[in-house]
Scaffold this motif. Structure first.
Motif, PDB file in Angstrom:
ATOM      1  N   CYS A 200       0.829  -1.207   0.000  1.00 21.65           N
ATOM      2  CA  CYS A 200       0.000   0.000   0.000  1.00 21.65           C
ATOM      3  C   CYS A 200       0.861   1.253   0.000  1.00 21.65           C
ATOM      4  O   CYS A 200       1.832   1.349   0.750  1.00 21.65           O
ATOM      5  CB  CYS A 200      -0.912   0.017   1.221  1.00 21.65           C
ATOM      6  SG  CYS A 200      -1.871  -1.487   1.454  1.00 21.65           S
ATOM      7  N   SER A 201       0.497   2.198  -0.828  1.00 21.00           N
ATOM      8  CA  SER A 201       1.148   3.497  -0.808  1.00 21.00           C
ATOM      9  C   SER A 201       0.299   4.529  -0.076  1.00 21.00           C
ATOM     10  O   SER A 201       0.710   5.676   0.076  1.00 21.00           O
ATOM     11  CB  SER A 201       1.421   3.979  -2.236  1.00 21.00           C
ATOM     12  OG  SER A 201       0.220   4.059  -2.973  1.00 21.00           O
ATOM     13  N   ARG A 202      -0.901   4.100   0.382  1.00 22.32           N
ATOM     14  CA  ARG A 202      -1.781   4.975   1.156  1.00 22.32           C
ATOM     15  C   ARG A 202      -2.278   4.210   2.369  1.00 22.32           C
ATOM     16  O   ARG A 202      -2.444   2.987   2.311  1.00 22.32           O
ATOM     17  CB  ARG A 202      -2.973   5.440   0.306  1.00 22.32           C
ATOM     18  CG  ARG A 202      -2.581   6.232  -0.932  1.00 22.32           C
ATOM     19  CD  ARG A 202      -3.782   6.460  -1.830  1.00 22.32           C
ATOM     20  NE  ARG A 202      -4.810   7.251  -1.170  1.00 22.32           N
ATOM     21  CZ  ARG A 202      -4.835   8.577  -1.160  1.00 22.32           C
ATOM     22  NH1 ARG A 202      -3.881   9.251  -1.769  1.00 22.32           N
ATOM     23  NH2 ARG A 202      -5.784   9.234  -0.562  1.00 22.32           N
ATOM     24  N   GLU A 218     -10.093   3.654   2.432  1.00 19.43           N
ATOM     25  CA  GLU A 218      -8.990   4.607   2.444  1.00 19.43           C
ATOM     26  C   GLU A 218      -9.518   6.021   2.654  1.00 19.43           C
ATOM     27  O   GLU A 218     -10.703   6.228   2.902  1.00 19.43           O
ATOM     28  CB  GLU A 218      -8.218   4.522   1.128  1.00 19.43           C
ATOM     29  CG  GLU A 218      -7.652   3.149   0.821  1.00 19.43           C
ATOM     30  CD  GLU A 218      -6.941   3.097  -0.519  1.00 19.43           C
ATOM     31  OE1 GLU A 218      -6.729   4.169  -1.124  1.00 19.43           O
ATOM     32  OE2 GLU A 218      -6.611   1.988  -0.973  1.00 19.43           O
ATOM     33  N   GLU A 219      -8.633   6.977   2.542  1.00 28.30           N
ATOM     34  CA  GLU A 219      -9.044   8.370   2.618  1.00 28.30           C
ATOM     35  C   GLU A 219      -9.729   8.756   1.312  1.00 28.30           C
ATOM     36  O   GLU A 219      -9.200   8.529   0.226  1.00 28.30           O
ATOM     37  CB  GLU A 219      -7.840   9.277   2.872  1.00 28.30           C
ATOM     38  CG  GLU A 219      -8.207  10.736   3.111  1.00 28.30           C
ATOM     39  CD  GLU A 219      -7.003  11.588   3.472  1.00 28.30           C
ATOM     40  OE1 GLU A 219      -7.187  12.766   3.778  1.00 28.30           O
ATOM     41  OE2 GLU A 219      -5.877  11.051   3.455  1.00 28.30           O
ATOM     42  N   LYS A 305      -1.083   2.728  -6.454  1.00 29.98           N
ATOM     43  CA  LYS A 305      -1.199   4.088  -5.940  1.00 29.98           C
ATOM     44  C   LYS A 305      -2.650   4.504  -6.042  1.00 29.98           C
ATOM     45  O   LYS A 305      -3.529   3.697  -6.369  1.00 29.98           O
ATOM     46  CB  LYS A 305      -0.270   5.050  -6.673  1.00 29.98           C
ATOM     47  CG  LYS A 305      -0.602   5.298  -8.134  1.00 29.98           C
ATOM     48  CD  LYS A 305       0.323   6.363  -8.701  1.00 29.98           C
ATOM     49  CE  LYS A 305      -0.479   7.533  -9.199  1.00 29.98           C
ATOM     50  NZ  LYS A 305       0.393   8.617  -9.686  1.00 29.98           N
ATOM     51  N   HIS A 306      -2.935   5.783  -5.793  1.00 29.44           N
ATOM     52  CA  HIS A 306      -4.306   6.223  -5.582  1.00 29.44           C
ATOM     53  C   HIS A 306      -5.217   5.938  -6.762  1.00 29.44           C
ATOM     54  O   HIS A 306      -6.356   5.538  -6.598  1.00 29.44           O
ATOM     55  CB  HIS A 306      -4.315   7.730  -5.266  1.00 29.44           C
ATOM     56  CG  HIS A 306      -5.682   8.282  -5.003  1.00 29.44           C
ATOM     57  ND1 HIS A 306      -6.415   7.915  -3.897  1.00 29.44           N
ATOM     58  CD2 HIS A 306      -6.454   9.144  -5.709  1.00 29.44           C
ATOM     59  CE1 HIS A 306      -7.574   8.550  -3.920  1.00 29.44           C
ATOM     60  NE2 HIS A 306      -7.618   9.294  -5.003  1.00 29.44           N
ATOM     61  N   LYS A 336     -12.707   9.501   5.613  1.00 25.79           N
ATOM     62  CA  LYS A 336     -12.100   8.176   5.623  1.00 25.79           C
ATOM     63  C   LYS A 336     -13.194   7.123   5.702  1.00 25.79           C
ATOM     64  O   LYS A 336     -14.161   7.284   6.453  1.00 25.79           O
ATOM     65  CB  LYS A 336     -11.145   8.037   6.814  1.00 25.79           C
ATOM     66  CG  LYS A 336      -9.969   8.998   6.782  1.00 25.79           C
ATOM     67  CD  LYS A 336      -9.107   8.855   8.023  1.00 25.79           C
ATOM     68  CE  LYS A 336      -7.941   9.828   8.001  1.00 25.79           C
ATOM     69  NZ  LYS A 336      -7.106   9.725   9.230  1.00 25.79           N
TER      70      LYS A 336
END
Length: 473
Positions: A200-202, A218-219, A305-306, A336
């Motif tokens: 995960c990058s987030r 996630e956010e 990524k996102h 969130k």
């Protein structure tokens, strides 16, 4: 609807707690097929109650049949589904995660419900497959299964049918595992297989694994993976050695968006490809086996990524709340996704950090087909703090309970077929909100910590020191 029956149950005080006056209960879990209740105490020990019937009990719970010692950080129930031709009922596992060696490792403990004696007992035989050779997974009979990954400040575990997922905040990874029963002359045990790793990058705020989907909260949105595609992997064949040697099956590396070509340093103790990236291979439930034609089966590794949609995953945004400021007319506030509950094979209910509910509708989930869908925000009834869903796969009418975290619980029902059609028809039309009228409101004398649905018309409410059971008809 009227309230037919209600009872107050005094929670037990485990002997491991030094003072009964400081005893608190932090959370509760319920497994509906076996009526098993898990109560997490303030010292992180857990009490297990199989065959829990709250409306037929006396005013207090007896000392738990199984007391799981501290420390524990997260827990979940896991169903092991038997083969279609098997006459045995499904097995029920209670899984507990916790730190080991000052948080440098993750400890997983497994407790199996014996339907003959109607009690949970710790599983003393667990095979970790070929992963034990690399040192990532290791079974210690006196402890449990050790993962060579940092526990850190927080670990979340969620279970489903035959699969469970582990998320470590410190490691920034989600691991997906498959579990199966193993019968042999020594009595059998469990076999644990690592199927996939999501790097995960987030940050991940919540997880759900249901109906063949892995959903990460996630956010500002949720990320949805097709579980079958994630486990099976997207395969490419390369030769090892000369042209007469066996082929080895590997996963085509998924693009992050920050790099071009192969990844470096993405793998979870995987091998190296000729392109310099880490080798990731698929599982399919055959960890470490060599099938015909020399196919070696391992695990999938995904990095995202996102906005990444590769690998059968998609990111679906939540509508952020908007506020007015002096400098700008409207500013979007981030939210969130803190809770995710399955409603059907194509619908999930999401609670965000601002107390709003969102309906996630998915369109497809086939292997090799990209997942698509959309999120519809539901009208605000109140600022929701707790969410509970009674999932009944035999009907499209699902019961939903929401609490304000103070003294009230609201109940409403949703026909998932009608809701899906309405959400599809209103896609993009924010002026036409979806309505689900509240049919029942319950009030509690104690401030509500948690709620759990135990049937279509009954609920458990965790107060500040007691457990309340309510039945409605």
């Amino acid at each position: 609807m009227v309230l037919l029956e209600a009872s107050k149950l005094t929670l037990p005080t485990p002997s491991s707690l030094s003072s009964p006056h400081t005893t608190t209960t932090t959370s509760i879990l319920f497994e509906p097929t076996t009526l098993s209740l898990a109560i997490t105490h303030s010292n992180s020990s857990i009490s297990l109650f199989p065959s829990f019937s709250p409306l037929s009990l006396s005013s207090s719970l007896q000392f738990p049949q199984t007391l799981i010692p501290k420390p524990s950080s997260s827990s979940t129930f896991l169903i092991l589904q038997q083969s279609p031709i098997s006459t045995n009922p499904n097995s029920v596992i209670f899984l507990v995660s916790g730190p080991h060696r000052a948080g440098s490792q993750i400890l997983l403990r497994f407790y199996l419900l014996n339907r003959t004696t109607n009690c949970f007992s710790r599983v003393n035989r667990i095979s970790c497959g070929s992963q034990s050779e690399s040192g990532f997974l290791r079974f210690e009979p006196e402890l449990g299964v050790l993962m060579d990954a940092k526990h850190g400040v927080s670990v979340k575990v969620v279970g489903s049918v035959n699969y469970f997922a582990v998320y470590s905040v410190s490691s920034f990874k989600v691991w997906v595992f498959a579990v199966k029963m193993v019968e042999d002359e020594d009595g059998g045990g469990l076999r644990l297989m690592k199927c996939a790793v999501v790097r995960c990058s987030r940050p991940v705020c919540s997880l759900s694994i249901s109906f063949g989907f892995l959903v990460l909260g996630e956010e500002n949105g949720v990320r949805v993976f097709g579980l079958r595609r994630l486990v099976k992997g997207k395969m490419v064949v390369r030769r090892v050695g000369n042209s007469n040697s066996n082929s080895k099956l590997g996963l085509k590396q998924l693009q992050n968006g920050d790099h071009h070509g192969k990844y470096k340093g993405v793998g979870d103790r995987g091998g190296k490809t000729r392109g310099g990236g880490d080798e990731a291979t698929c599982n399919g439930g055959l960890e470490g086996k060599n099938e015909k034609h020399g196919v070696a089966v391992k695990q999938t590794i995904v990095k995202y990524k996102h906005d990444n949609k590769d690998g059968g995953a998609c990111f679906l945004a939540l509508k952020g709340n908007e506020v007015e400021t002096k400098s700008m007319p409207k500013v979007s506030k981030s939210v969130k996704a803190i809770s995710i509950k399955a409603l059907s094979q194509r619908m999930f209910l999401i609670l965000d950090s601002h107390g709003d509910l969102h309906l996630l509708c998915l369109y497809n989930s086939g292997l090799g087909v990209d997942i698509t869908g959309h999120v519809k925000q539901l009208p605000r009834v109140m600022k929701v703090q707790s969410l509970a869903v009674h999932l009944d796969e035999s009907t499209t009418s699902q019961t939903i309970w929401i609490s304000d975290g103070c003294h009230s619980v609201h109940m409403f029902t949703m026909d998932t077929d009608n809701a899906l059609n309405e959400a599809d028809g209103n896609d993009g039309d924010e002026k036409k909100p979806m309505h689900f009228p509240v049919t029942q409101v319950l009030f509690s004398s104690e401030k509500i910590q948690d709620i759990i649905s135990i049937s279509a018309n009954s609920i458990l409410i965790l107060g500040q020191g007691s457990l309340y059971a309510h039945a409605i008809s």
